[in-house]
Design an enzyme around this catalytic site. Structure first.
Site, mmCIF file in Angstrom:
data_model
loop_
_atom_site.group_PDB
_atom_site.id
_atom_site.type_symbol
_atom_site.label_atom_id
_atom_site.label_comp_id
_atom_site.label_asym_id
_atom_site.label_seq_id
_atom_site.Cartn_x
_atom_site.Cartn_y
_atom_site.Cartn_z
ATOM 1 N N ASN A 90 0.953 -0.989 0.347
ATOM 2 C CA ASN A 90 -0.023 0.141 0.139
ATOM 3 C C ASN A 90 1.098 1.323 -0.164
ATOM 4 O OD1 ASN A 90 0.392 -0.869 2.572
ATOM 5 N ND2 ASN A 90 -0.947 0.101 3.392
ATOM 6 N N GLU B 103 -3.103 -4.769 -3.418
ATOM 7 C CA GLU B 103 -3.091 -6.099 -4.563
ATOM 8 C C GLU B 103 -3.662 -5.199 -5.840
ATOM 9 O OE1 GLU B 103 -4.790 -4.869 -1.301
ATOM 10 O OE2 GLU B 103 -6.207 -5.720 -0.362
ATOM 11 N N CYS C 48 -10.977 -2.917 -4.198
ATOM 12 C CA CYS C 48 -10.089 -4.245 -5.424
ATOM 13 C C CYS C 48 -10.317 -5.345 -4.616
ATOM 14 C CB CYS C 48 -9.153 -4.528 -3.958
ATOM 15 S SG CYS C 48 -8.115 -3.370 -3.203
ATOM 16 N N CYS D 16 -9.833 -5.057 0.051
ATOM 17 C CA CYS D 16 -11.438 -3.791 0.415
ATOM 18 C C CYS D 16 -12.269 -4.019 -0.794
ATOM 19 C CB CYS D 16 -10.496 -2.772 0.661
ATOM 20 S SG CYS D 16 -10.823 -1.817 -1.310
ATOM 21 N N GLU E 287 0.399 5.366 0.798
ATOM 22 C CA GLU E 287 -0.504 6.183 1.309
ATOM 23 C C GLU E 287 -0.357 7.839 0.548
ATOM 24 O OE1 GLU E 287 -1.109 5.769 5.473
ATOM 25 O OE2 GLU E 287 -2.015 3.347 4.995
HETATM 26 N N1 THU Z 1 -4.894 -1.793 2.153
HETATM 27 C C1 THU Z 1 -4.577 -2.533 1.785
HETATM 28 O O1 THU Z 1 -3.697 -2.904 0.659
HETATM 29 N N2 THU Z 1 -5.761 -3.714 1.193
HETATM 30 C C2 THU Z 1 -6.041 -4.340 2.282
HETATM 31 O O2 THU Z 1 -6.769 -5.087 1.375
HETATM 32 C C3 THU Z 1 -7.119 -3.563 3.273
HETATM 33 C C4 THU Z 1 -6.196 -2.074 3.472
HETATM 34 C C5 THU Z 1 -4.242 -0.259 3.156
HETATM 35 C C6 THU Z 1 -5.061 0.575 2.800
HETATM 36 C C7 THU Z 1 -4.866 1.554 3.658
HETATM 37 O O3 THU Z 1 -3.514 1.898 3.062
HETATM 38 C C8 THU Z 1 -3.947 1.007 4.796
HETATM 39 O O4 THU Z 1 -4.192 -0.274 4.307
HETATM 40 C C9 THU Z 1 -5.538 1.042 5.843
HETATM 41 O O5 THU Z 1 -6.943 0.881 5.228
#
Ligand code: THU
Length: 135
Positions: free
Chosen positions: A45, A58, A92, A89, A47
């Site tokens: 991830n 993902e 995704c 999520c 941000e």
């Molecule tokens: N996040 C992901 O990268 N994948 C997931 O399946 C769940 C959430 C990330 C998004 C954000 O950067 C952090 O996790 C908290 O939500």
């Protein structure tokens, strides 16, 4: 998939998680996707100060494979940061449905994971039957 193959994919996801850029949520996530021709692409991830601009692990993993010309996948492994299993999520799930990723392994460790099939992730997913080729 064989257990060793699954564990290898999880290992790649866990390694990618180390590169997560998650200063806001402090919730690093790593993903690894296995392509039909046996390659593994990873993502974490990433941000942003403008929160909605952040990207999930993902989608970064799948996007990286697509950028390399691959659109046929066998599985994706996901490693989050909670005691519980991290599952994809909603955004995704739609993204994975586009490329018909058949199964996702949500892992707490190489030995401890749950298996989620595409239909379980997003039942009756919306799709447009795009011609994606067979690279
Ligand atoms: N996040 C992901 O990268 N994948 C997931 O399946 C769940 C959430 C990330 C998004 C954000 O950067 C952090 O996790 C908290 O939500």
């Amino acid at each position: 998939m064989e257990t060793e193959e699954i564990q290898r994919l999880i290992r790649h996801a866990a390694e990618a998680r180390r590169h997560a850029y998650a200063p806001y949520s402090r919730f690093p996530v790593g993903a690894a996707v296995l392509t039909a021709d046996g390659r593994i692409f990873t993502g974490c991830n990433v941000e942003n100060a403008s929160y909605p601009a952040g990207l999930c692990a993902e989608r970064n993993a799948v996007g990286s494979a697509v950028a390399a010309g691959v659109t046929v996948f066998r599985a994706l492994a996901l490693c989050g940061s909670t005691e519980d299993y991290t599952t994809p999520c909603g955004l995704c799930r739609q993204f994975l449905a586009e490329f018909r990723v058949p199964v996702v392994y949500c892992a707490r460790s190489e030995e401890d994971y749950i298996v989620m099939a595409a239909e379980e992730l997003l039942p009756r997913a919306f799709g447009m039957d795009a011609e994606k080729g067979d690279k």
